[in-house]
Design an enzyme around this catalytic site. Sequence first.
Site, PDB file in Angstrom:
ATOM      1  N   ARG A  17      11.042   4.044   2.793  1.00 42.97           N
ATOM      2  CA  ARG A  17      10.804   3.112   3.905  1.00 42.97           C
ATOM      3  C   ARG A  17      12.084   2.333   4.135  1.00 42.97           C
ATOM      4  NH1 ARG A  17       5.777  -0.924   4.260  1.00 42.97           N
ATOM      5  NH2 ARG A  17       4.878   1.029   5.025  1.00 42.97           N
ATOM      6  N   ARG A  77       0.794  -1.228   0.000  1.00 46.16           N
ATOM      7  CA  ARG A  77       0.000   0.000   0.000  1.00 46.16           C
ATOM      8  C   ARG A  77       0.828   1.280   0.000  1.00 46.16           C
ATOM      9  NH1 ARG A  77      -2.970  -3.901   1.617  1.00 46.16           N
ATOM     10  NH2 ARG A  77      -1.079  -4.447   2.730  1.00 46.16           N
ATOM     11  N   THR A  78       1.765   1.378   0.912  1.00 45.25           N
ATOM     12  CA  THR A  78       2.434   2.677   1.068  1.00 45.25           C
ATOM     13  C   THR A  78       3.159   3.066  -0.214  1.00 45.25           C
ATOM     14  OG1 THR A  78       2.610   2.274   3.425  1.00 45.25           O
ATOM     15  CG2 THR A  78       3.996   4.016   2.533  1.00 45.25           C
ATOM     16  N   LYS A 132      25.223  -4.204  -2.251  1.00 44.01           N
ATOM     17  CA  LYS A 132      26.676  -4.206  -2.490  1.00 44.01           C
ATOM     18  C   LYS A 132      27.429  -3.529  -1.355  1.00 44.01           C
ATOM     19  CE  LYS A 132      25.991  -3.495  -7.476  1.00 44.01           C
ATOM     20  NZ  LYS A 132      26.226  -2.515  -8.552  1.00 44.01           N
ATOM     21  N   HIS A 152       5.477   6.483  11.210  1.00 42.07           N
ATOM     22  CA  HIS A 152       4.864   6.300   9.887  1.00 42.07           C
ATOM     23  C   HIS A 152       3.810   7.403   9.728  1.00 42.07           C
ATOM     24  CE1 HIS A 152       3.456   4.550   6.292  1.00 42.07           C
ATOM     25  NE2 HIS A 152       3.268   3.294   6.660  1.00 42.07           N
TER      26      HIS A 152
HETATM   27  C1  NCD Z   1       1.981  -0.807   8.150  1.00 42.15           C
HETATM   28  C2  NCD Z   1       3.484  -0.624   8.180  1.00 42.15           C
HETATM   29  O1  NCD Z   1       4.162  -0.949   7.210  1.00 42.15           O
HETATM   30  O2  NCD Z   1       3.919  -0.122   9.200  1.00 42.15           O
HETATM   31  N1  NCD Z   1       1.455  -0.967   6.886  1.00 42.15           N
HETATM   32  C3  NCD Z   1       1.204   0.126   6.106  1.00 42.15           C
HETATM   33  O3  NCD Z   1       2.042   0.947   5.890  1.00 42.15           O
HETATM   34  N2  NCD Z   1      -0.036   0.261   5.624  1.00 42.15           N
HETATM   35  C4  NCD Z   1       1.489  -1.798   9.119  1.00 42.15           C
HETATM   36  C5  NCD Z   1       2.092  -3.167   9.128  1.00 42.15           C
HETATM   37  O4  NCD Z   1       2.977  -3.504   8.344  1.00 42.15           O
HETATM   38  O5  NCD Z   1       1.638  -3.941   9.956  1.00 42.15           O
END
Ligand code: NCD
Length: 309
Positions: free
Chosen positions: A108, A58-59, A87, A136
Amino acid sequence: MVDLKGKDILDGAQFTREDTEHIMAVADDFRRRLQDRPSLDLLHGYLLAALFFEPSTRTRLSFETAMHRLGGDVIGFSSAESSSTSKGETLADTIRTVDQYADIIAMRHPRIGSAQEAADVAEAPVLNGGDGAGQHPTQALLDLYTIRDECGAVDGKTIVLCGDLKNGRTVHAGVELYKHYGCKLILVAPDQLRMPADIVTQLRGHGMQVEETPSLETALAGADVLYMTRIQKERFADQSEYEQLKGSYILTREMVERICPKLTVLHPLPRVNEITTDVDALPNAAYFRQVQNGVYIRMALIALVMGKV
Ligand code: NCD
């Protein structure tokens, strides 16, 4: 309100209520404008780099969708293995490189503090899409937006946060926003995965009503919102401990209908087993609408940071 032009988005705590209200108003405007057309041309010619050193559905896709719907373009990678990290390249060097290409960076990474490290070396604004068990913030904003949408308002709502509150970065960011809305929080977690004590103390110091209980059923009586989360398997050093805890809390349709038929159910997703699939058909289940809202919120953040709204 803070002018977000050129700013990094790193932490839920960086926002005031005025900021969150403005971001949601911009998201509302984009949602309205996309009703009769697939995309806008606000960011034509601009590039977003989506750097995902950790798995994501999703993100990453939501940031990419948001950039495309603003008329911009996207570059990036979706695993550390497919980048020069494999590397031995440092994060700082990868970021300095990408900074030569892109106008804005969504990232991320598994390490807490990595988004700040990236922001320290990048000229382009950095949007934190999750730094380990840290923060987040873009997810927290879309969660807030979804509560406002589903419940009509956020003020004074009783929100149950359930699951892995120790490692869950979405809840760590979320509580920093809920504290501006006089919400009551009920924290439900296995003993080993409780919300870090310093966060609870900070929230109470801010005047928030925060309760902790090991019982989900007790918490649900009187709740407006349940924010369910996954036990974060990848943060466990000992996988047998994960196995022991993974079934700790499971929301079923029967529980919703019996205890709290008006409950709004949110989940950042991915879901493992903590909400049974028979909940999905209930009008209470807001987690796929939440996904859709993520696009409007990320469009708003990108446009604000780029100084285009
Ligand atoms: C979350 C994350 O990656 O922190 N997911 C997200 O970004 N929608 C929650 C999770 O991974 O449990």
